[in-house]
Design a protein around this motif. Structure first.
Motif, PDB file in Angstrom:
ATOM      1  N   MET A   1       0.816  -1.202   0.000  1.00  0.00           N
ATOM      2  CA  MET A   1       0.000   0.000   0.000  1.00  0.00           C
ATOM      3  C   MET A   1       0.858   1.262   0.000  1.00  0.00           C
ATOM      4  N   TRP A   2       1.936   1.250   0.807  1.00  0.00           N
ATOM      5  CA  TRP A   2       2.773   2.449   0.885  1.00  0.00           C
ATOM      6  C   TRP A   2       3.432   2.738  -0.455  1.00  0.00           C
ATOM      7  N   ARG A   3       3.902   1.693  -1.117  1.00  0.00           N
ATOM      8  CA  ARG A   3       4.544   1.886  -2.417  1.00  0.00           C
ATOM      9  C   ARG A   3       3.553   2.515  -3.401  1.00  0.00           C
ATOM     10  N   THR A   4       2.333   2.042  -3.378  1.00  0.00           N
ATOM     11  CA  THR A   4       1.301   2.590  -4.260  1.00  0.00           C
ATOM     12  C   THR A   4       1.057   4.054  -3.931  1.00  0.00           C
ATOM     13  N   PHE A   5       0.920   4.355  -2.649  1.00  0.00           N
ATOM     14  CA  PHE A   5       0.677   5.731  -2.224  1.00  0.00           C
ATOM     15  C   PHE A   5       1.804   6.655  -2.676  1.00  0.00           C
ATOM     16  N   VAL A   6       3.042   6.248  -2.428  1.00  0.00           N
ATOM     17  CA  VAL A   6       4.181   7.088  -2.798  1.00  0.00           C
ATOM     18  C   VAL A   6       4.247   7.246  -4.316  1.00  0.00           C
ATOM     19  N   THR A   7       3.929   6.194  -5.052  1.00  0.00           N
ATOM     20  CA  THR A   7       3.936   6.282  -6.521  1.00  0.00           C
ATOM     21  C   THR A   7       2.891   7.268  -7.008  1.00  0.00           C
ATOM     22  N   VAL A   8       1.687   7.208  -6.448  1.00  0.00           N
ATOM     23  CA  VAL A   8       0.629   8.152  -6.828  1.00  0.00           C
ATOM     24  C   VAL A   8       1.077   9.578  -6.529  1.00  0.00           C
ATOM     25  N   CYS A   9       1.646   9.784  -5.364  1.00  0.00           N
ATOM     26  CA  CYS A   9       2.105  11.122  -4.981  1.00  0.00           C
ATOM     27  C   CYS A   9       3.238  11.605  -5.879  1.00  0.00           C
ATOM     28  N   ARG A  10       4.195  10.727  -6.132  1.00  0.00           N
ATOM     29  CA  ARG A  10       5.355  11.107  -6.944  1.00  0.00           C
ATOM     30  C   ARG A  10       4.941  11.482  -8.360  1.00  0.00           C
ATOM     31  N   LEU A  11       4.011  10.704  -8.914  1.00  0.00           N
ATOM     32  CA  LEU A  11       3.577  10.955 -10.287  1.00  0.00           C
ATOM     33  C   LEU A  11       2.483  12.014 -10.376  1.00  0.00           C
ATOM     34  N   GLY A  12       1.790  12.248  -9.262  1.00  0.00           N
ATOM     35  CA  GLY A  12       0.793  13.308  -9.233  1.00  0.00           C
ATOM     36  C   GLY A  12      -0.586  12.922  -9.711  1.00  0.00           C
ATOM     37  N   SER A  13      -0.774  11.659 -10.071  1.00  0.00           N
ATOM     38  CA  SER A  13      -2.121  11.259 -10.478  1.00  0.00           C
ATOM     39  C   SER A  13      -2.299   9.752 -10.357  1.00  0.00           C
ATOM     40  N   LEU A  14      -3.549   9.361 -10.166  1.00  0.00           N
ATOM     41  CA  LEU A  14      -3.878   7.937 -10.116  1.00  0.00           C
ATOM     42  C   LEU A  14      -3.620   7.279 -11.463  1.00  0.00           C
ATOM     43  N   LEU A  15      -3.970   7.976 -12.535  1.00  0.00           N
ATOM     44  CA  LEU A  15      -3.823   7.388 -13.864  1.00  0.00           C
ATOM     45  C   LEU A  15      -2.366   7.116 -14.215  1.00  0.00           C
ATOM     46  N   ALA A  16      -1.476   8.006 -13.834  1.00  0.00           N
ATOM     47  CA  ALA A  16      -0.052   7.781 -14.089  1.00  0.00           C
ATOM     48  C   ALA A  16       0.445   6.583 -13.281  1.00  0.00           C
ATOM     49  N   ILE A  32      -5.207   2.853  -1.554  1.00  0.00           N
ATOM     50  CA  ILE A  32      -5.140   4.163  -0.893  1.00  0.00           C
ATOM     51  C   ILE A  32      -6.210   4.240   0.201  1.00  0.00           C
ATOM     52  N   ALA A  33      -7.417   3.757  -0.101  1.00  0.00           N
ATOM     53  CA  ALA A  33      -8.497   3.771   0.893  1.00  0.00           C
ATOM     54  C   ALA A  33      -8.141   2.903   2.097  1.00  0.00           C
ATOM     55  N   GLY A  34      -7.493   1.760   1.872  1.00  0.00           N
ATOM     56  CA  GLY A  34      -7.068   0.897   2.973  1.00  0.00           C
ATOM     57  C   GLY A  34      -6.034   1.578   3.849  1.00  0.00           C
ATOM     58  N   LEU A  35      -5.125   2.296   3.221  1.00  0.00           N
ATOM     59  CA  LEU A  35      -4.112   3.038   3.963  1.00  0.00           C
ATOM     60  C   LEU A  35      -4.759   4.148   4.778  1.00  0.00           C
ATOM     61  N   GLU A  36      -5.737   4.817   4.205  1.00  0.00           N
ATOM     62  CA  GLU A  36      -6.469   5.861   4.931  1.00  0.00           C
ATOM     63  C   GLU A  36      -7.177   5.276   6.152  1.00  0.00           C
ATOM     64  N   ARG A  37      -7.763   4.089   5.994  1.00  0.00           N
ATOM     65  CA  ARG A  37      -8.423   3.431   7.131  1.00  0.00           C
ATOM     66  C   ARG A  37      -7.411   3.103   8.225  1.00  0.00           C
ATOM     67  N   GLN A  38      -6.255   2.576   7.832  1.00  0.00           N
ATOM     68  CA  GLN A  38      -5.223   2.235   8.817  1.00  0.00           C
ATOM     69  C   GLN A  38      -4.740   3.465   9.577  1.00  0.00           C
ATOM     70  N   LEU A  39      -4.573   4.561   8.865  1.00  0.00           N
ATOM     71  CA  LEU A  39      -4.072   5.788   9.484  1.00  0.00           C
ATOM     72  C   LEU A  39      -5.165   6.573  10.189  1.00  0.00           C
ATOM     73  N   GLY A  40      -6.424   6.295   9.839  1.00  0.00           N
ATOM     74  CA  GLY A  40      -7.545   7.001  10.445  1.00  0.00           C
ATOM     75  C   GLY A  40      -7.677   8.434   9.974  1.00  0.00           C
ATOM     76  N   MET A  41      -7.205   8.708   8.758  1.00  0.00           N
ATOM     77  CA  MET A  41      -7.295  10.058   8.205  1.00  0.00           C
ATOM     78  C   MET A  41      -7.248   9.997   6.682  1.00  0.00           C
ATOM     79  N   PRO A  42      -7.917  10.945   6.050  1.00  0.00           N
ATOM     80  CA  PRO A  42      -7.861  10.962   4.587  1.00  0.00           C
ATOM     81  C   PRO A  42      -6.494  11.429   4.093  1.00  0.00           C
ATOM     82  N   LEU A  43      -6.028  10.817   3.029  1.00  0.00           N
ATOM     83  CA  LEU A  43      -4.771  11.219   2.415  1.00  0.00           C
ATOM     84  C   LEU A  43      -5.002  12.091   1.193  1.00  0.00           C
TER      85      LEU A  43
END
Length: 83
Positions: A1-16, A32-43
């Motif tokens: 999940m973290w790798r996916t999150f960082v990739t989305v952030c680095r590239l700036g979009s879900l589609l990329a 991303i939604a699973g990570l948000e649930r784990q952290l208890g906050m929206p990313l």
């Protein structure tokens, strides 16, 4: 999940991230939604397919991106030494 999150952030979009990770958009969104649930906050704030990151997310992205890059470099070096 973290790798996916960082990739989305680095590239700036879900589609990329879809293209780079070779996952479906729904799979990336679920991660991303699973990570948000784990952290208890929206990313991200979702607006259709686009997302707007929070200030907290920007800080997390920078720190996680650096750490993941360091780990990737270490793993790559170990693999090279093993070969």
């Amino acid at each position: 999940m973290w790798r996916t999150f960082v990739t989305v952030c680095r590239l700036g979009s879900l589609l990329a991230a879809v293209a780079e990770l070779n996952h479906s958009q729904s799979a990336i969104s679920r991660q991303i939604a699973g990570l948000e649930r784990q952290l208890g906050m929206p990313l991200m704030e979702r607006h259709g397919i686009a997302g707007v990151y929070s200030h907290v997310t920007d800080l997390m992205r920078q720190k996680l991106g650096d750490r993941l890059q360091q780990r990737w470099t270490t793993l790559t070096a170990r693999r090279t030494q093993s070969s």
